[in-house]
Design an enzyme around this catalytic site. Structure first.
Site, short mmCIF file in Angstrom:
data_model
loop_
_atom_site.label_atom_id
_atom_site.label_comp_id
_atom_site.label_asym_id
_atom_site.label_seq_id
_atom_site.Cartn_x
_atom_site.Cartn_y
_atom_site.Cartn_z
N GLY A 26 0.82 -1.20 0.00
CA GLY A 26 0.00 0.00 0.00
C GLY A 26 0.85 1.25 0.00
O GLY A 26 2.06 1.21 -0.23
N ASP A 27 0.21 2.40 0.31
CA ASP A 27 0.96 3.65 0.23
C ASP A 27 2.07 3.72 1.27
O ASP A 27 3.10 4.36 1.04
CB ASP A 27 0.02 4.85 0.36
CG ASP A 27 -0.78 4.86 1.66
OD1 ASP A 27 -0.84 3.81 2.32
OD2 ASP A 27 -1.34 5.91 2.01
N SER A 72 -3.70 -3.44 -2.40
CA SER A 72 -4.56 -2.90 -1.34
C SER A 72 -6.01 -3.25 -1.66
O SER A 72 -6.48 -2.96 -2.76
CB SER A 72 -4.40 -1.38 -1.24
OG SER A 72 -5.42 -0.81 -0.45
N ASP A 74 -8.48 -1.77 -0.43
CA ASP A 74 -9.29 -0.56 -0.31
C ASP A 74 -9.37 0.24 -1.60
O ASP A 74 -10.18 1.15 -1.71
CB ASP A 74 -8.73 0.34 0.80
CG ASP A 74 -8.93 -0.25 2.17
OD1 ASP A 74 -10.00 -0.82 2.41
OD2 ASP A 74 -8.01 -0.16 3.01
N ARG A 118 -11.32 1.85 6.67
CA ARG A 118 -11.18 2.80 7.79
C ARG A 118 -11.13 4.24 7.28
O ARG A 118 -11.66 5.15 7.90
CB ARG A 118 -9.93 2.47 8.60
CG ARG A 118 -9.81 3.25 9.90
CD ARG A 118 -8.65 2.78 10.76
NE ARG A 118 -8.83 1.41 11.21
CZ ARG A 118 -8.09 0.38 10.80
NH1 ARG A 118 -7.14 0.57 9.90
NH2 ARG A 118 -8.30 -0.83 11.26
N VAL A 208 -12.28 -11.72 6.52
CA VAL A 208 -12.70 -12.62 5.44
C VAL A 208 -12.54 -11.92 4.09
O VAL A 208 -12.33 -12.56 3.06
CB VAL A 208 -14.16 -13.08 5.64
CG1 VAL A 208 -15.13 -11.92 5.41
CG2 VAL A 208 -14.51 -14.22 4.71
N SER A 438 -18.62 -13.73 -24.69
CA SER A 438 -17.56 -13.89 -25.70
C SER A 438 -16.69 -12.66 -25.86
O SER A 438 -15.59 -12.75 -26.42
CB SER A 438 -18.19 -14.25 -27.05
OG SER A 438 -18.98 -15.41 -26.96
N MET A 481 -16.06 -21.75 -24.29
CA MET A 481 -16.96 -21.16 -25.28
C MET A 481 -16.33 -19.89 -25.84
O MET A 481 -15.18 -19.59 -25.59
CB MET A 481 -18.32 -20.88 -24.64
CG MET A 481 -19.05 -22.13 -24.18
SD MET A 481 -20.60 -21.77 -23.33
CE MET A 481 -21.71 -21.55 -24.70
#
Length: 689
Positions: A26-27, A72, A74, A118, A208, A438, A481
């Protein structure tokens, strides 16, 4: 985080002879990487003074090249359209919301779902848009004073006038009110129970959202960005500033790291200073568009006046996940504009037979999470039913057509446009939203439904490969397909790490097949236990799935055995992915806005008369811009025999597929990402997803 830690890190890199570093995070991680690079020469000097490395070693490692990849959930890093992990987190959230909606409806309950975020409300906002949630709380848009009354009135209205049996409220963990006071999920639950008496439950998703298998989008995204990161490092010089590899539409781009970090910090500064409208704009054009579309679709405000226009919505071609999301947003957007909205059963055939009915705001409640086509769809083209179609348009006074479908939808609107010379009644605005697994409709890089199909194929291939765990070496030949278009096979191949993906657009012969078998045999003799071969259903007239299966079985004898799987219509089923729900929703709204403009422009003497090429278009995502292309222009770049565009952007990903399968590949044909500067103007563009 500390100077001492960075000294140790520098010593470890020099000891291993490493001068190129790819940082995925992340940052915080990327900011630290930039500090590390800026201090590099000082860190080497310190190591020399301490006697930990020699002057020669320091000179050999005088330059450190750094490239960042943003990981990240977020999606809170400015400059890139999507961060690695965000789409997978949305998959986890939508799986839970879909499961909760069934129990909520059964027990007539209200559910408050708390998702991560957050400081950034991306996950909450997109999951609310994709699920049709009744209310959403995000840090960037705190509700005004009296929000409790407004929310409860909204929830009550959806049950009394809309006939809903459930309510879904989504709250980001960092949600606050206009005064900066946190809004907790338990507070919302207690509020709903006390004021409305609804049986209300809270579900906190927690970590999760960080788990589970990566989505197809994330697998492709990280693969594309990872290759570009290596190329950027190989091309870097001591003067090259540290960069981040980001996504711009469907292209990997190089973004100056410092510009990205500074722009990202501006968002938090704006929020701290309660400049929330500015914070939403700084999140980017896509975030702002998502927020505005959510508000327009969630809260029904009757238009101040009715328009003189009515339009019909129909699905054409094979069913594709996300069609219903597009219909829902189009219906509600049309009603908000004051138009009368008709639904048409069974495509152009239904339009010819008069299978037309008026749709209301609550007619499409709960449609976003449902796959296939609730309106019903047919492949029938309009040319053989023009007289009856014109009769229906006249009878219901239809002012515009919105066609949501695949290649037949595009071809059907082209036929209607060409029939305008014979029927004035067809001189009405028409637009096609591409929706097909497709991804073969000209005028767009992506079609609604394609992402869901790739995820279905990917999950099936994952399970197929897993079935061979603990057994002897085995190769699977899997048929996908897609007609003549090889996007589904190629994208799935990248997502699952296929050893080969045979498609019509990339011609192959028996020598190529022989090379592939030998290459796979050599891999199997070493450390590889399983192989995966994908074949598009129409990639070759003679080299059928059965032929390739028998070839690999024969040539791999005593090295590996071979199994065959035809995925079939499994790829058309299932609940729509978050990408397809969001993409279909946004295209539906933009299509209605375009139709409304064309209706106003072409309304003369009490009727609509639209006969210019610009009034019959395909809406599509091209690079990172949603655009409307006349079907007459697209006709010139269409291969009608094979039902696909003559030029397909995704073919440039094919060399990467081969490289990741351990083939010797050349980067001579690789087109490196462009350098894009990160400004408020650049991030204001809506990427369409």
């Amino acid at each position: 985080m500390t100077r001492e830690g960075r000294v140790s890190a520098a010593f470890n890199l020099v000891k291993k002879g490493i001068t190129n570093l790819c940082v995925c995070g992340g940052d915080g991680s990327l900011t630290g990487a930039n500090i590390f690079r800026n201090e590099w020469s000082d860190l080497l000097d310190e190591l020399v003074k301490k006697g930990r490395i020699t002057d020669t070693m320091a000179k050999q490692h005088y330059n450190l090249n750094i490239v960042g990849l943003v990981g990240s959930i977020d999606n809170d890093f400015c400059g890139t359209d999507m961060t690695i992990g965000a789409d997978s987190a949305l998959h986890r959230i939508m799986e839970i919301i879909d499961a909760i909606m069934t129990t909520a409806q059964s027990h007539q309950r209200a559910f408050v779902l708390e998702v991560m975020g957050r400081h950034c409300g991306y996950l909450a906002l997109v999951s609310a848009l994709a699920s049709g949630a009744d209310w959403v709380f995000i840090p960037e848009a705190p509700p005004q004073e009296g929000w409790e009354d407004n929310m409860c009135a909204r929830l009550k209205g959806s049950r009394t006038s809309g006939g809903s049996r459930l309510n879904i409220i989504i709250v980001a963990e960092g949600a606050i009110d206009i005064n900066g006071k946190p809004i907790s999920s338990n507070y919302i639950k207690d509020l709903v129970q006390e004021r409305l008496g609804y049986d209300t439950r809270v579900t906190v998703l927690g970590h999760v959202q960080r788990g589970g298998i990566p989505s197809a989008f994330d697998r492709m995204l990280s693969s594309i960005l990872g290759v570009e990161a290596v190329v950027a490092l190989l091309e870097a010089s001591p003067e090259t500033p540290a960069c981040v590899i980001g996504l711009s539409g469907n292209q990997a781009v190089r973004l100056p790291l410092v510009e990205c970090v500074e722009m990202t910090k501006l968002v938090q500064t704006a929020m701290n200073e309660k400049r929330f409208d500015e914070a939403i704009k700084l999140r980017g054009g896509s975030f702002e568009s998502n927020w505005n579309i959510y508000k327009s679709l969630a809260f029904h405000k009757p238009p101040q006046s009715k328009s003189n226009f009515s339009f019909a919505i129909l699905n054409v071609g094979a069913p594709a996940a996300g069609m219903n999301s597009a219909v829902r947003s189009a219906v509600r957007s049309g009603l908000s504009h004051g138009h009368k909205v008709y639904g048409v059963n069974d495509g152009f055939l239904g339009l010819a037979d008069g299978a037309v009915f008026e749709m209301e705001w609550h007619s499409v409640a709960g449609w976003t999470g449902q796959g296939s086509s609730l309106l019903g769809t047919k492949r029938t083209l309009p040319n053989s039913h023009l007289e009856k179609i014109v009769e229906t348009i006249t009878k219901f006074e239809i002012s515009a057509l919105l066609v949501i479908g695949g290649f037949e939808g595009y071809q059907g609107v082209l036929e209607l446009y060409e029939a305008r010379t014979h029927y004035d009644e067809l001189c009405i605005p028409m637009v096609v939203i591409p929706a097909t697994i497709s991804n073969n409709v000209p005028g767009t890089f992506f079609s609604v439904g394609t992402d869901t199909a790739v995820n279905c194929a990917m999950e099936s291939c994952d399970k197929i490969k897993q079935s061979a765990s603990g057994t002897k070496r085995r190769v699977f030949v899997v048929e996908t397909m897609g007609g003549y278009c090889g996007y589904l096979a190629s994208a799935t191949g990248i997502a699952v790490g296929a050893d080969a993906a045979y498609i019509f657009e990339d011609p192959f012969n028996i020598l190529d097949l022989k090379t592939n078998v030998e290459h796979l045999s050599e891999k199997m003799k070493k450390d590889v236990q399983r192989g995966l071969i994908l074949r598009n259903e129409k990639c070759h007239e003679n080299y059928t799935t059965d032929f390739i299966h028998k070839l690999y079985s024969s040539e791999g004898k005593n090295i590996f055995d071979c199994r065959v799987n035809v995925l079939g219509h499994l790829q058309q089923g299932g609940a729509p992915s978050p990408f397809d729900r969001n993409f279909g929703t946004k295209l539906g709204v933009k299509a209605i806005e375009w139709l409304s403009e064309k209706l106003t422009e072409n309304y003369r003497q009490g009727r609509v008369f639209a006969n210019s090429p610009e009034t019959a278009c395909v809406i599509g995502l091209n690079r990172k811009v949603v655009s409307f292309t006349p079907v007459t222009e697209l006709k010139e770049i269409t291969d009608f025999e094979h039902r696909m565009p003559k030029v397909e952007w995704w073919l440039k990903l094919r060399p990467m597929l081969k490289m990741l399968a351990k083939y010797q590949t050349s980067f001579n044909e690789y087109v490196p990402g462009e350098i894009e500067h990160v400004t408020q103007r650049s991030i204001s563009i809506d990427s369409g997803f």
